[in-house]
Design a protein around this motif. Structure first.
Motif, short mmCIF file in Angstrom:
data_model
loop_
_atom_site.label_atom_id
_atom_site.label_comp_id
_atom_site.label_asym_id
_atom_site.label_seq_id
_atom_site.Cartn_x
_atom_site.Cartn_y
_atom_site.Cartn_z
N ALA A 1 1.07 -1.36 -0.18
CA ALA A 1 -0.09 -0.14 -0.04
C ALA A 1 0.86 1.17 0.11
O ALA A 1 0.66 2.25 -0.72
CB ALA A 1 -1.00 -0.10 1.19
N VAL A 2 2.04 1.31 0.87
CA VAL A 2 2.68 2.44 0.93
C VAL A 2 3.38 2.56 -0.60
O VAL A 2 3.74 3.59 -0.74
CB VAL A 2 3.53 2.44 2.03
CG1 VAL A 2 4.64 3.63 2.08
CG2 VAL A 2 2.96 2.39 3.35
N SER A 3 3.88 1.54 -0.82
CA SER A 3 4.66 1.74 -2.18
C SER A 3 3.78 2.13 -3.37
O SER A 3 4.07 3.07 -4.08
CB SER A 3 5.13 0.30 -2.67
OG SER A 3 6.21 -0.13 -1.88
N GLU A 4 2.64 1.81 -3.43
CA GLU A 4 1.56 2.35 -4.27
C GLU A 4 1.33 3.88 -3.92
O GLU A 4 1.08 4.68 -5.09
CB GLU A 4 0.39 1.52 -4.14
CG GLU A 4 0.35 0.22 -4.66
CD GLU A 4 -0.82 -0.75 -4.48
OE1 GLU A 4 -1.89 -0.46 -3.97
OE2 GLU A 4 -0.81 -2.07 -4.75
N VAL A 5 0.92 4.29 -2.90
CA VAL A 5 0.82 5.44 -2.53
C VAL A 5 1.83 6.58 -3.05
O VAL A 5 1.71 7.46 -3.41
CB VAL A 5 0.33 5.58 -1.03
CG1 VAL A 5 0.04 7.08 -0.80
CG2 VAL A 5 -0.99 5.22 -1.01
N PHE A 6 2.96 6.04 -2.49
CA PHE A 6 4.34 7.15 -2.79
C PHE A 6 4.95 6.68 -3.89
O PHE A 6 5.59 7.54 -4.54
CB PHE A 6 5.25 6.83 -1.67
CG PHE A 6 4.84 7.26 -0.37
CD1 PHE A 6 5.01 8.70 -0.01
CD2 PHE A 6 4.23 6.78 0.68
CE1 PHE A 6 4.77 9.44 1.24
CE2 PHE A 6 3.80 7.32 1.82
CZ PHE A 6 3.99 8.68 2.11
N GLY A 7 4.77 5.61 -4.62
CA GLY A 7 5.32 5.56 -6.09
C GLY A 7 6.64 4.99 -6.33
O GLY A 7 7.13 5.14 -7.34
N HIS A 8 7.14 4.37 -4.89
CA HIS A 8 8.45 3.71 -5.04
C HIS A 8 8.76 2.82 -3.83
O HIS A 8 7.78 2.72 -3.03
CB HIS A 8 9.55 4.75 -4.78
CG HIS A 8 9.50 5.62 -3.87
ND1 HIS A 8 10.08 5.44 -2.43
CD2 HIS A 8 8.99 7.05 -3.55
CE1 HIS A 8 9.46 6.28 -1.69
NE2 HIS A 8 9.04 7.35 -2.00
N PRO A 9 9.51 1.79 -4.05
CA PRO A 9 9.70 0.95 -3.18
C PRO A 9 10.04 1.51 -1.59
O PRO A 9 10.54 2.44 -1.78
CB PRO A 9 10.84 -0.21 -3.50
CG PRO A 9 11.07 0.24 -5.09
CD PRO A 9 10.60 1.80 -5.10
N VAL A 10 9.60 0.59 -0.49
CA VAL A 10 9.58 1.33 0.81
C VAL A 10 10.25 -0.01 1.65
O VAL A 10 10.26 -1.04 1.15
CB VAL A 10 8.47 1.79 1.44
CG1 VAL A 10 8.06 2.99 0.65
CG2 VAL A 10 7.37 0.76 1.38
N THR A 11 10.80 0.25 2.63
CA THR A 11 11.21 -0.96 3.52
C THR A 11 10.48 -0.92 5.07
O THR A 11 9.81 0.29 5.26
CB THR A 11 12.69 -0.65 4.10
OG1 THR A 11 12.89 0.41 4.78
CG2 THR A 11 13.50 -0.71 2.65
N PRO A 12 10.33 -1.83 5.68
CA PRO A 12 9.69 -1.88 7.14
C PRO A 12 10.21 -0.76 8.03
O PRO A 12 9.46 -0.35 8.80
CB PRO A 12 10.10 -3.19 7.61
CG PRO A 12 10.19 -4.09 6.40
CD PRO A 12 10.96 -3.18 5.52
N GLU A 13 11.52 -0.50 7.72
CA GLU A 13 12.11 0.52 8.63
C GLU A 13 11.83 1.95 8.33
O GLU A 13 11.81 2.96 9.15
CB GLU A 13 13.65 0.41 8.95
CG GLU A 13 14.05 -0.87 9.28
CD GLU A 13 14.14 -2.00 8.42
OE1 GLU A 13 14.07 -1.91 7.37
OE2 GLU A 13 13.87 -3.20 8.80
N ASP A 14 11.21 2.27 7.03
CA ASP A 14 10.76 3.55 6.79
C ASP A 14 9.52 4.32 7.72
O ASP A 14 8.77 3.33 8.11
CB ASP A 14 10.28 3.69 5.27
CG ASP A 14 11.47 3.39 4.32
OD1 ASP A 14 12.37 3.78 4.54
OD2 ASP A 14 11.35 2.78 3.04
#
Length: 82
Positions: A12-25
């Motif tokens: 969900a976060v990757s879709e909203v922000f438009g780039h890969p994310v990590t659990p620590e973000d």
């Protein structure tokens, strides 16, 4: 379709922000604001088929913490019960 809480949150976060994310973000370090919080809440609600409070998104220190909170039974997330 993702099947664990952390996978669902990261998707969900990757879709909203438009780039890969990590659990620590964390939401704010990714550039999150009130509008993005609403967008993320809506996307998580679609994925999880449950209500996601925007306050959870902005209050927790990492995406992993958000996933952990969302994995808990709903009654443990509510402070209005008592």
């Amino acid at each position: 379709m993702p099947d664990t809480p952390i996978d669902e949150v990261l998707t969900a976060v990757s879709e909203v922000f438009g780039h890969p994310v990590t659990p620590e973000d964390d939401f704010f370090s990714l550039g999150g604001d009130s509008i993005t919080a609403v967008e993320l809440s809506n996307r998580l609600e679609e994925l999880l088929d449950t209500e996601v409070d925007i306050e959870l998104i902005v209050a927790l220190p990492s995406l992993a913490a958000l996933a952990a909170a969302l994995a808990r039974p709903v009654h443990l997330l509510s402070t209005a019960e008592h």
